[in-house]
Scaffold this motif. Structure first.
Motif, short mmCIF file in Angstrom:
data_model
loop_
_atom_site.label_atom_id
_atom_site.label_comp_id
_atom_site.label_asym_id
_atom_site.label_seq_id
_atom_site.Cartn_x
_atom_site.Cartn_y
_atom_site.Cartn_z
N THR A 122 -0.73 1.23 10.99
CA THR A 122 -0.68 1.77 9.63
C THR A 122 0.76 1.85 9.16
O THR A 122 1.08 1.46 8.02
CB THR A 122 -1.33 3.16 9.57
OG1 THR A 122 -2.68 3.05 10.03
CG2 THR A 122 -1.32 3.72 8.17
N PHE A 123 1.65 2.32 10.03
CA PHE A 123 3.06 2.40 9.68
C PHE A 123 3.62 1.01 9.39
O PHE A 123 4.38 0.82 8.44
CB PHE A 123 3.84 3.07 10.82
CG PHE A 123 5.33 3.11 10.59
CD1 PHE A 123 5.88 4.03 9.73
CD2 PHE A 123 6.18 2.21 11.23
CE1 PHE A 123 7.25 4.07 9.51
CE2 PHE A 123 7.53 2.23 11.02
CZ PHE A 123 8.07 3.17 10.15
N GLN A 124 3.24 0.03 10.22
CA GLN A 124 3.73 -1.33 10.03
C GLN A 124 3.26 -1.91 8.70
O GLN A 124 4.02 -2.56 8.00
CB GLN A 124 3.27 -2.22 11.20
CG GLN A 124 3.93 -3.57 11.23
CD GLN A 124 5.42 -3.47 11.48
OE1 GLN A 124 5.88 -2.65 12.25
NE2 GLN A 124 6.20 -4.30 10.82
N LYS A 125 1.99 -1.65 8.35
CA LYS A 125 1.47 -2.14 7.06
C LYS A 125 2.23 -1.51 5.91
O LYS A 125 2.58 -2.19 4.94
CB LYS A 125 -0.02 -1.82 6.94
CG LYS A 125 -0.90 -2.68 7.78
CD LYS A 125 -2.36 -2.25 7.64
CE LYS A 125 -3.23 -2.97 8.64
NZ LYS A 125 -4.62 -2.48 8.61
N ASN A 126 2.49 -0.20 6.00
CA ASN A 126 3.23 0.49 4.95
C ASN A 126 4.66 -0.03 4.86
O ASN A 126 5.22 -0.17 3.77
CB ASN A 126 3.25 2.00 5.19
CG ASN A 126 1.89 2.62 5.00
OD1 ASN A 126 1.01 2.04 4.37
ND2 ASN A 126 1.69 3.80 5.56
N GLN A 127 5.25 -0.33 6.00
CA GLN A 127 6.60 -0.87 6.05
C GLN A 127 6.65 -2.24 5.36
O GLN A 127 7.56 -2.51 4.59
CB GLN A 127 7.05 -0.99 7.51
CG GLN A 127 8.51 -1.15 7.72
CD GLN A 127 9.22 0.18 7.73
OE1 GLN A 127 8.63 1.21 7.47
NE2 GLN A 127 10.48 0.16 8.02
N ASN A 128 5.67 -3.09 5.66
CA ASN A 128 5.61 -4.42 5.04
C ASN A 128 5.41 -4.31 3.54
O ASN A 128 6.02 -5.06 2.77
CB ASN A 128 4.51 -5.26 5.68
CG ASN A 128 4.82 -5.64 7.11
OD1 ASN A 128 5.97 -5.61 7.53
ND2 ASN A 128 3.79 -5.98 7.86
N ALA A 129 4.55 -3.40 3.10
CA ALA A 129 4.31 -3.22 1.67
C ALA A 129 5.58 -2.74 0.97
O ALA A 129 5.90 -3.20 -0.13
CB ALA A 129 3.17 -2.23 1.45
N ALA A 130 6.32 -1.85 1.61
CA ALA A 130 7.57 -1.36 1.03
C ALA A 130 8.61 -2.48 0.93
O ALA A 130 9.34 -2.57 -0.06
CB ALA A 130 8.12 -0.20 1.87
N GLN A 131 8.65 -3.35 1.94
CA GLN A 131 9.58 -4.47 1.89
C GLN A 131 9.21 -5.44 0.78
O GLN A 131 10.09 -5.98 0.11
CB GLN A 131 9.61 -5.19 3.24
CG GLN A 131 10.32 -4.42 4.32
CD GLN A 131 10.22 -5.08 5.68
OE1 GLN A 131 9.47 -6.03 5.86
NE2 GLN A 131 10.97 -4.58 6.64
N GLN A 132 7.92 -5.65 0.57
CA GLN A 132 7.48 -6.53 -0.50
C GLN A 132 7.85 -5.94 -1.86
O GLN A 132 8.30 -6.66 -2.75
CB GLN A 132 5.99 -6.79 -0.42
CG GLN A 132 5.60 -7.69 0.73
CD GLN A 132 4.09 -7.86 0.86
OE1 GLN A 132 3.33 -7.18 0.20
NE2 GLN A 132 3.68 -8.77 1.73
N ARG A 133 7.66 -4.63 -2.02
CA ARG A 133 8.04 -3.99 -3.28
C ARG A 133 9.54 -4.08 -3.50
O ARG A 133 10.01 -4.32 -4.60
CB ARG A 133 7.59 -2.53 -3.29
CG ARG A 133 6.11 -2.35 -3.52
CD ARG A 133 5.77 -0.90 -3.84
NE ARG A 133 6.16 0.04 -2.79
CZ ARG A 133 5.42 0.36 -1.74
NH1 ARG A 133 4.23 -0.19 -1.58
NH2 ARG A 133 5.86 1.22 -0.84
N ALA A 134 10.30 -3.91 -2.43
CA ALA A 134 11.75 -3.98 -2.53
C ALA A 134 12.21 -5.39 -2.88
O ALA A 134 13.13 -5.57 -3.68
CB ALA A 134 12.40 -3.52 -1.23
N SER A 135 11.55 -6.41 -2.32
CA SER A 135 11.96 -7.78 -2.63
C SER A 135 11.61 -8.14 -4.07
O SER A 135 12.33 -8.90 -4.71
CB SER A 135 11.31 -8.76 -1.66
OG SER A 135 9.91 -8.79 -1.83
N LYS A 136 10.54 -7.58 -4.61
CA LYS A 136 10.21 -7.79 -6.03
C LYS A 136 11.28 -7.17 -6.91
O LYS A 136 11.66 -7.73 -7.92
CB LYS A 136 8.84 -7.20 -6.37
CG LYS A 136 7.69 -8.00 -5.82
CD LYS A 136 6.36 -7.36 -6.20
CE LYS A 136 5.21 -8.12 -5.58
NZ LYS A 136 3.91 -7.50 -5.88
#
Length: 159
Positions: A122-136
């Motif tokens: 769950t933490f890893q999924k949230n981390q990936n989602a945060a990175q995607q938002r940051a890259s946008k």
């Protein structure tokens, strides 16, 4: 008194410095490791030496006050050490997690390890989602700067 009884029951390593060091038979299977090792030995393995008295009191209180299984306490200690980068926080932190695990019926090593794996994914999924938002957000930041020409004119008129 309870601390001494706990120490007597769970102490398997001699601290007599004149004797030869005892070779520990450490299981390679993580489930078996957490089931068979005492919290003292788990803390010593994680810390690379003697466990502190404060850490031993944390383990003791999790066993006695919270009522967690010894293997579950071992998983909890290892999990918190991992997420806190090797620095164990105080008892209130462990108590909060321990009571949560108890309320969620995490009462075996297998269940505790599955729960920790669930938390990690769950933490890893949230981390990936945060990175995607940051890259946008970075793509939007790469747009050319807007020049506000009227602001410069206004500032000149004020002077």
């Amino acid at each position: 008194l309870a601390r001494e009884a706990y120490r007597d029951r769970h102490q398997t390593v001699s601290h007599d410095h004149t004797a030869e060091p005892e070779v520990r038979n450490i299981p390679h299977d993580p489930v078996e490791y957490f089931k068979t090792m005492s919290p003292r030995l788990v803390l010593e393995e994680m810390g690379g030496g003697q466990a502190s008295a404060a850490d031993l009191r944390i383990a003791e209180r999790l066993l006695e006050d919270v009522g967690l299984d010894r293997g579950v306490v071992n998983v909890l200690l290892a999990y918190v050490a991992k997420i806190k980068e090797g620095i164990l926080p105080g008892y209130p932190y462990f108590e909060k997690i321990g009571l949560s695990w108890k309320n969620n019926q995490i009462d075996s090593v297998e269940t505790a390890m599955a729960y920790v794996e669930h938390l990690r994914s769950t933490f890893q999924k949230n981390q990936n989602a945060a990175q995607q938002r940051a890259s946008k957000g970075k793509r939007a930041a790469n747009k050319p700067d807007v020049i506000i020409d009227w602001l410069e004119d206004y500032l000149k008129t004020i002077e």
